[in-house]
Design a protein around this motif. Sequence first.
Motif, short mmCIF file in Angstrom:
data_model
loop_
_atom_site.label_atom_id
_atom_site.label_comp_id
_atom_site.label_asym_id
_atom_site.label_seq_id
_atom_site.Cartn_x
_atom_site.Cartn_y
_atom_site.Cartn_z
N PHE A 11 67.24 22.99 -0.32
CA PHE A 11 68.48 23.74 -0.11
C PHE A 11 69.31 23.01 0.93
O PHE A 11 68.77 22.51 1.92
CB PHE A 11 68.18 25.18 0.34
N GLU A 44 70.69 25.74 -3.53
CA GLU A 44 69.79 24.70 -4.03
C GLU A 44 70.60 23.43 -4.29
O GLU A 44 71.66 23.46 -4.92
CB GLU A 44 69.06 25.18 -5.30
N SER A 68 67.85 32.76 2.76
CA SER A 68 66.88 32.04 1.93
C SER A 68 65.51 32.71 1.95
O SER A 68 64.70 32.49 1.06
CB SER A 68 66.72 30.60 2.44
N GLN A 127 60.40 26.12 -0.14
CA GLN A 127 61.76 25.70 0.16
C GLN A 127 61.79 24.69 1.30
O GLN A 127 61.01 24.79 2.25
CB GLN A 127 62.59 26.90 0.60
N LEU A 175 64.80 23.56 3.79
CA LEU A 175 66.20 23.76 4.17
C LEU A 175 66.67 22.54 4.92
O LEU A 175 66.18 22.25 6.02
CB LEU A 175 66.32 24.99 5.08
#
Length: 345
Positions: free
Chosen positions: A25, A38, A60, A90, A92
């Motif tokens: 992301f 994304e 998120s 994820q 970030l």
Amino acid sequence: MTNNKVSKKDIAGLLEQWSQQFAVFAPSKASGVAAFAEWDGKDTGFLEWYRNTVVPPKASFFPPMEEMFRFQKGEEGYNIKPPPKAERSQLLFGIRPCDARAMAILDMTFKDTYEDPYYLSRRKNALLVGLGCTNPYESCFCTSMGTSPTDSTDVDLMLVDIGDDFLIEEVTDKGKELIAKTKGLKEATKDDEAKAKQSKKTAYDRVTRKLDTEGIKDKLLASFDDEGFWKKTAAKCISCGICTLLCPTCFCFDINDELVKQEGTRFRSWDSCGFPNYTKMPMENPRQEKWRRVRQKVCHKYEFYPMTFDVIACTGCGRCIRLCPVNWDITRVIESVPTKTEVKK
Ligand code: SF4
Ligand code: SF4
């Protein structure tokens, strides 16, 4: 340990590599406002425009709206079907230090007496790659709140702007492991380290807004019943809720069921202590008046949270100042809280 560096021109290649392992992301304006989204596999234009996102990165891990489970009435009660789990962790890319600190503060809430499985399952394997600020907003006051534009305390990796390159500081074991597997990085030189030091100092000095929080918990405790002060403080607020919904440390939520015949879905969505109905109960609403809700917002961050977790739940990100439609300014409010001797009851 020698740090590595990556050329700004090679950021797409870096994200491409990391996309093999993570759902990456990055800051994006695709939805119309700056938010983490994304990564689309090519766009690194955010390196030019990004100062901070409007929607904080808490989204998120604690989305504005999420399905908790589905249910269906069976012969012996309700059958519950949990939502599908995300397959990939994820990463970030580009989180600012103030927002990374906010994630550490939110962790305290969601790991407290009750462990929140929705938030924690996303947070557990996530990787935070910080991007140091070079151009803080006038409304930022992170250096007064125990962090700074290039503070690496709450991230796994921190990238510091050194001109054509970013110097990469490896902070956690997870960050180190990722860098060990990443191809195409170069070793930073002594000159790069010196540039990083200067870049950090310049960014620090650019945060000009200061806030003195010395003794604030006790001052708020003493002024809790000073109705005149709170009414004056709340006067111009229009209860839009923006300052709380978009605050990276706020976590109020509401739960609703949508039911069609024998089947339904339970959702939770962001809510705000600034809304009159937030504390509405069958017999009464303890925060019907606006000044009580504004008091709750301020005291929760600067008095109750320090009492519970020994940390102020404000990181100085400045969003509530930048985004308030009527220029309500939390730093001015904190500065004006009466001392014990000034309190009027
Ligand atoms: S953003 Fe401003 S007007 Fe809206 S609730 Fe917060 S203080 Fe009030
Ligand atoms: S209270 Fe305001 S400045 Fe503090 S973390 Fe929340 S949005 Fe940022």
